[in-house]
Design an enzyme around this catalytic site. Structure first.
Site, PDB file in Angstrom:
ATOM      1  N   CYS A 231      15.248 -33.652 -36.939  1.00 36.79           N
ATOM      2  CA  CYS A 231      14.639 -32.556 -37.699  1.00 36.79           C
ATOM      3  C   CYS A 231      14.477 -31.318 -36.828  1.00 36.79           C
ATOM      4  CB  CYS A 231      13.289 -33.002 -38.261  1.00 36.79           C
ATOM      5  SG  CYS A 231      12.451 -31.723 -39.234  1.00 36.79           S
TER       6      CYS A 231
ATOM      7  N   CYS B  60       8.212 -37.419 -41.141  1.00 36.88           N
ATOM      8  CA  CYS B  60       7.684 -36.510 -42.164  1.00 36.88           C
ATOM      9  C   CYS B  60       7.887 -37.037 -43.577  1.00 36.88           C
ATOM     10  CB  CYS B  60       8.293 -35.127 -42.009  1.00 36.88           C
ATOM     11  SG  CYS B  60       9.998 -34.971 -42.526  1.00 36.88           S
TER      12      CYS B  60
END
Length: 380
Positions: free
Chosen positions: A119, A213
């Site tokens: 990410c 996440c």
């Protein structure tokens, strides 16, 4: 405290602060707004919405509001600090294509990816940076605990070694680092929390976020992955090939974790994956769990110029997990991959994870682990 941030030459330059709704990015925004002459523009990334899961799992129990809560926190902090409201940047499509889908492929292959590192590489410091850094002098600011020299783009450990997040940034492209500011790199987490309270930030008491996440801290992670990965059952086997029972899919297990097998009372640990079988051992200190050498994929991310490195092999330290004490090693560059040989050994190294290489406090490179060799010379 923020070094070059307070220079008058920064006037009229834009600092794009990535707000997460958490304490760290909020304090970073506060420090930036109070101690620099940058024009501060907050942004909030939406990378994942649990409502998207309806197309992959059976309805029920999915509230779909996690990112909205975070966004509301970020907006409240910006109001408190008299900053503009954070721009919502929807990167969920980019996240699905560049982080989540490739991670699923790695899990399907029986390896253990690190979506948080992916990410940072592909979303926060690439897709987001390309969307929000408009002017040549614009900089991207985050709440990571690491240090970047904006003159050289050198990535170093944070002062707070326990909180240091340079490992999570080790795959970020070097070309963006000289446009990144990390105000918390010189602070200890305890002081960050103190500043949050002294500034009366509305989220000062918020717990630290943990976990991937798109999962957060949910339990039964393997079961959640079952909605995305076709379960292919296999066997639990001993190092000698004796079957102990059936498992429910390689993606449920990673190297070093406990393996609970029905009808087997003693504690067993995942030591390797062989085809579609899981090799288990009866001790967390078993030799199969002691990694002597790491062989990486060809995706080496060099964060320093090769001209600044000694001829290989060279002495360095390696880190394969967050908050892990780095281990002394010898690094050999072989064609398009790294061979990292520990001075002693490292426990429970999982293919698919990231190996970050350091010289002192400076992170010089990272690459994805492809294979490991145990202290007994067994290749996994």
């Amino acid at each position: 405290m923020l070094g070059r941030l307070s220079s008058a030459t920064n006037q009229n330059k834009r600092a794009i602060i990535a707000m997460s709704g958490g304490v760290d990015s909020s304090v970073a925004a506060a420090l930036l707004s109070q101690q620099s002459s940058y024009t501060v523009q907050p942004v909030f990334m939406r990378n994942w919405d649990t409502r998207d899961e309806y197309t992959h799992s059976t309805p029920g129990g999915v509230k779909g509001c996690e990112w909205e809560i975070d966004y509301a926190n970020a907006k409240a902090v910006c109001t408190h600090l008299n900053l503009p409201q954070p721009q919502l940047v929807d990167l969920s499509s980019e996240y699905w294509l560049r982080v989540f889908s490739p991670s699923l492929d790695i899990w399907r292959n029986g390896q253990t990816p690190n979506p948080d590192i992916a990410c940072n590489r592909h979303i926060k410091f690439d897709a987001l940076a390309h969307k929000v850094l408009k002017g040549d002098d614009d900089v991207l600011v985050t709440g990571h605990y690491a240090q970047v020299d904006t003159l050289t783009g050198t990535l170093s450990r944070a002062v707070d070694r326990n909180k240091d997040q340079s490992y999570y940034l080790s795959a970020v492209n070097k070309n963006i680092l000289n446009r990144v500011l990390l105000p918390l790199g010189s602070l200890h987490k305890q002081h960050t929390r103190f500043l949050a309270h002294s500034l009366n930030l509305p989220n000062a008491n918020r717990d630290e976020s943990m976990g991937i996440c798109f999962i957060g801290e949910r339990r039964h992670f393997g079961s959640w992955l079952d909605d995305y990965i076709h379960t292919k059952k296999g066997l639990f086997i001993t190092p000698h090939g004796h079957s102990l029972g059936e498992h429910n899919g390689l993606h449920h297990y990673t190297i070093g974790q406990k393996a609970r097998i029905g009808g087997v009372p003693k504690k067993l640990y995942v030591a390797a994956k062989k085809g579609n079988d899981v090799v288990v051992v009866d001790s967390p200190q078993h030799n199969l769990l002691k990694c002597k050498t790491i062989i990486t994929h060809a995706d080496i991310n060099w964060l320093v110029s090769m001209d600044h490195l000694p001829n290989t092999p060279f002495e360095a330290t390696a880190q394969v997990r967050h908050r892990q004490l780095e281990s002394r090693c010898t690094v050999q560059v072989e064609h398009d991959h790294l061979m990292v040989t520990y001075q002693h050994f490292e426990m429970a190294v999982a293919p698919g994870q990231t190996c970050a290489i350091y010289m002192g406090d400076v992170c010089i490179a990272s690459a994805t682990i492809d294979k490991t060799i145990s202290v007994d010379g067994i290749l996994h």
